[in-house]
Write a protein that holds these residues in place. Structure first.
Motif, mmCIF file in Angstrom:
data_model
loop_
_atom_site.group_PDB
_atom_site.id
_atom_site.type_symbol
_atom_site.label_atom_id
_atom_site.label_comp_id
_atom_site.label_asym_id
_atom_site.label_seq_id
_atom_site.Cartn_x
_atom_site.Cartn_y
_atom_site.Cartn_z
ATOM 1 N N ALA A 156 73.644 34.473 28.317
ATOM 2 C CA ALA A 156 75.368 34.020 28.246
ATOM 3 C C ALA A 156 75.619 33.886 26.350
ATOM 4 C CB ALA A 156 75.209 32.727 29.056
ATOM 5 N N SER B 76 78.509 33.634 34.714
ATOM 6 C CA SER B 76 80.514 32.974 35.218
ATOM 7 C C SER B 76 80.493 34.591 34.927
ATOM 8 C CB SER B 76 81.178 32.321 34.662
ATOM 9 O OG SER B 76 81.322 33.362 32.800
ATOM 10 N N PRO B 77 81.311 35.539 36.059
ATOM 11 C CA PRO B 77 81.963 36.825 35.761
ATOM 12 C C PRO B 77 82.284 37.020 34.735
ATOM 13 C CG PRO B 77 83.428 35.224 37.805
ATOM 14 C CD PRO B 77 82.192 33.925 36.889
ATOM 15 N N GLU B 79 80.777 36.525 31.543
ATOM 16 C CA GLU B 79 79.475 36.955 31.231
ATOM 17 C C GLU B 79 79.033 38.583 31.906
ATOM 18 O OE1 GLU B 79 77.829 33.719 31.788
ATOM 19 O OE2 GLU B 79 78.997 32.233 29.825
ATOM 20 N N MET B 104 75.850 35.568 43.290
ATOM 21 C CA MET B 104 77.160 34.480 42.948
ATOM 22 C C MET B 104 78.017 33.534 43.343
ATOM 23 S SD MET B 104 79.459 37.182 40.165
ATOM 24 C CE MET B 104 80.603 35.922 39.080
ATOM 25 N N LYS B 108 76.766 29.009 43.746
ATOM 26 C CA LYS B 108 78.235 28.286 43.935
ATOM 27 C C LYS B 108 77.985 27.524 45.206
ATOM 28 C CE LYS B 108 80.242 27.962 39.882
ATOM 29 N NZ LYS B 108 81.918 29.281 38.680
ATOM 30 N N TYR B 129 84.644 34.790 46.224
ATOM 31 C CA TYR B 129 84.556 33.856 45.245
ATOM 32 C C TYR B 129 85.428 33.602 44.591
ATOM 33 C CZ TYR B 129 82.696 32.711 40.600
ATOM 34 O OH TYR B 129 82.007 32.782 39.793
ATOM 35 N N LYS B 130 86.770 34.263 43.789
ATOM 36 C CA LYS B 130 87.756 33.915 43.489
ATOM 37 C C LYS B 130 88.231 32.718 44.516
ATOM 38 C CE LYS B 130 91.419 36.767 41.749
ATOM 39 N NZ LYS B 130 92.841 37.452 41.983
ATOM 40 N N ASN B 133 86.378 29.646 44.617
ATOM 41 C CA ASN B 133 87.172 29.659 43.289
ATOM 42 C C ASN B 133 88.170 28.419 42.738
ATOM 43 O OD1 ASN B 133 85.730 28.763 40.892
ATOM 44 N ND2 ASN B 133 86.527 30.735 39.747
#
Lengths: 191, 459
Positions: A156, B76-77, B79, B104, B108, B129-130, B133
């Motif tokens: 990151a 995170s997406p 990255e 992922m 979370k 995921y979306k 979130n």
């Protein structure tokens, strides 16, 4: 013991009677309680043998943090005398892992543990990867998550794909056009 | 001459000499080796350190794939998108929905909800995921802002939490006047259909679902709604009259009698329904269609549920610096239990309002307010002790009054312009009272620090 020593001077039948008395007496009850307590107080030591032949002796409360070892103990208690052979772990990695397990078995506040963990992962990169593999083999979830998070933080911290390639020595097998197309595709896909 | 003597003494002395030389050589060699090792240890680590800055001793590529995915699950997406551009191997790894998006989601929300059950397991993890979130922002307490519907169908306080395959918003209601317990009934359920559309339902009766089975009868009593996110901490819930119920064939509205009876629906609804009916001529048994028609009529006969706005309660718990802030519950003047909200404003004042009042209008007066939130600490003056002494704590009858130790006193004002006091107790709760009467209203927290509701009556 007092009863038994007394009984030795008498005949066999008297001994038997006395022995029965002992069974029923509270003194014997206490003796049994104390002796069983003694056994439980003595924590079991577990011996781990690394791939390069060294042996480590640790308390079972520390060793049980590894689910692999916990299963091995459960399955085959006969091998405790010889020690558990860990084929994939070298001695210096195992000593680091034991250091982690010792700290996490001790009583400490969450904040203190977090600070200690942050200091613990300040090692060179090869050690981190060795720790990941060892924690995966030994199935220690806390250590595995900690080390994976550390590597993820390194990814990151990189600004773009080039920096990631430099940090992790990944070969770029794209042509510039392919790379540009892929970058656009991924940007859209992972927005 | 000495040397000659030594030379002549061939057998022993020669050996001795050689021996000495040999020994000296060995010592020299050892010291040289030692110095070399020192140099090695000085130079090579430095080199290795320099190496590790640009190259991992054990490259990422060499660890097994499941560990690679485990590391990537922490990112995170955005990255992940840059990581996916590094090489062909990782581009293909990050393209597989079942692998990368699954870990992922699991990282979370794996512990909060059952990710494989959402959308009946048929949606992609990327869409999940979306969705999750977006829904993450909903978790917590929301209060009604304005009121467009009758009180029993618009709750003043809604608590959103994770369910097994949905997010559930529940009404938080006082039960009666003799207990601090609250009742939690389902109000808004937000999920996702197997086609990937968001599916939200209002449960006006508050009966909820029995277990995980989706009952047809219960389903028909639900009101489909749209939840629109209007920016930070503000949602609008609006009834969606035009949504089709899935797993059922479209509404059979062939006959003109149906259309004329339904006076409340606008003409576009009729046209769109006609088109959908013509376009999707599915064969369903006659009795089924008749039953659906009846249910549709019932549904449309019900009064429309007006859109409501909800605002998020950002600080529902007190902190060390703001010990009064949050959502509280207490009994005032012996009536039903009330829910209160205490807020610290930007200029250092505190306002306490009833949660009910917040939804009615902007201009209802607060329960109490103060401009200065500094507490007076022990020891207290004699007058303060006098004010506190002899006050009656208002509590429900079964609850015994336990005198809490007061750790701070705050001067406050009320709408009647008469002064009062807030007494902060050592256990973190507080009570307030006015100078005009002899009562103390003791308040308890509605939620714990971790966001769970306190004192919920088990159904």
């Amino acid at each position: 013991f007092h009863f038994l020593s007394r009984s030795q001077s008498n005949s066999l039948t008297t001994t038997r009677v006395l022995y029965k008395e002992i069974h029923n007496s509270t003194a014997h009850y206490f003796f049994r309680r104390i002796s069983s307590l003694k056994l439980t107080k003595m924590s079991k030591k577990i011996v781990l043998k690394t791939s390069d032949g060294e042996s480590f002796e640790i308390d079972d409360s520390i060793a049980l943090q590894s689910e692999t070892i916990a299963h091995l103990i459960g399955d085959d208690s006969a091998s405790t005398s010889n020690g558990f052979p860990l084929a994939n772990v070298t001695s210096n990695v195992l000593s680091t892992v034991i250091e982690y397990c010792k700290k996490h078995a001790s009583v400490a506040s969450e904040e203190e543990l977090k600070k200690w963990d942050a200091e613990f992962v300040k090692v060179d990169d090869s050690t981190i990867f060795d720790l990941i593999l060892a924690a995966n083999y030994l199935n220690i979830s806390g250590l595995l998550d900690l080390t994976c998070q550390t590597v993820a933080d390194k990814i990151a911290a990189c600004k773009d794909a080039d920096e990631i390639r430099a940090t992790f020595d990944i070969e770029n097998d794209f042509t510039p056009e392919e790379e540009e197309e892929l970058r656009r595709e991924n940007q859209w896909s992972f927005q | 001459p000495d040397l000659n003597v030594v030379d002549q003494d061939i057998p022993l002395s020669k050996n001795l000499n050689f021996r000495k030389i040999h020994n000296y050589l060995i010592i020299l060699k050892k010291s040289l080796l030692f110095i070399l090792k020192l140099c090695f240890s000085l130079f090579f680590p430095r080199e290795r350190r320099f190496q590790s800055r640009t190259k991992m001793a054990l490259p990422f590529c060499d660890i097994p794939e499941d560990l690679q995915l485990r590391i990537l699950s922490f990112l995170s997406p955005a990255e992940i998108s840059s990581f996916a551009c590094t090489s062909k191997r990782y581009a293909s790894l990050c393209r597989e929905d079942g692998k990368i998006w699954h870990v992922m989601c699991d990282r979370k929300w794996g512990k909060k909800t059952q990710i494989q059950k959402w959308g009946s397991g048929r949606i992609t993890y990327k869409l999940l995921y979306k969705t999750l979130n977006g829904l993450d922002n909903l978790i917590g307490f929301w209060r009604l802002c304005g009121r467009a519907n009758p009180p029993d169908s618009s709750p003043p306080l809604v608590f959103f939490e994770w369910g097994s395959s949905f997010v559930l918003g529940s009404r938080v209601l006082a039960i009666s006047d003799d207990t601090y317990q609250v009742r939690k009934t389902p109000f808004l359920e937000m999920g996702i259909s197997s086609e990937g559309r968001s599916e939200n339902f209002l449960d006006l009766d508050g009966n909820g679902r029995s277990g995980d089975e989706i009952d047809d009868d219960w389903r028909s009593n639900l009101v489909p709604v749209d939840v629109n996110f209007m920016g930070n901490g503000h949602i609008m819930v609006e009834e969606n009259r035009f949504s089709r119920e899935e797993h059922k064939s479209p509404v059979a509205k062939g006959s003109s009698s149906d259309e004329s009876e339904d006076a409340t629906s606008p003409p576009s609804f009729v046209v769109s329904e006609m088109y959908t009916q013509l376009a999707n001529k599915t064969t369903s048994p006659r009795s089924d269609r008749r039953r659906q028609r009846k249910k549709e009529k019932e549904r449309q006969a019900r009064i429309k549920w007006e859109p409501e706005h909800f605002i998020k309660v950002s600080d529902f718990s007190p902190t060390v610096t703001k010990p009064l802030q949050g959502l509280w519950k207490g009994f005032s003047e012996g009536r039903n239990m009330e829910l209160y909200m205490v807020k610290y404003d930007e200029v250092g004042g505190i306002i306490c309002k009833k949660v009910e009042d917040l939804s009615l209008s902007r201009h209802t007066s607060p329960v109490f307010w103060t401009r200065n939130h500094a507490f007076a600490r022990c020891p207290f003056s004699a007058e303060e002790e006098l004010i506190l002494d002899g006050r009656i704590h208002i509590t429900p009858l079964p609850v015994e009054v336990c005198e809490e130790v007061v750790s701070g006193i705050l001067y406050m004002n009320s709408s009647y312009d008469l002064a009062g006091r807030v007494w902060l107790y050592e256990n973190g709760t507080f009570g307030f009272g006015f100078l005009r009467d002899q009562f103390i209203v003791d308040l308890k927290r509605v939620a714990f620090e971790d966001g769970c509701l306190a004192d919920v009556l088990e159904a």
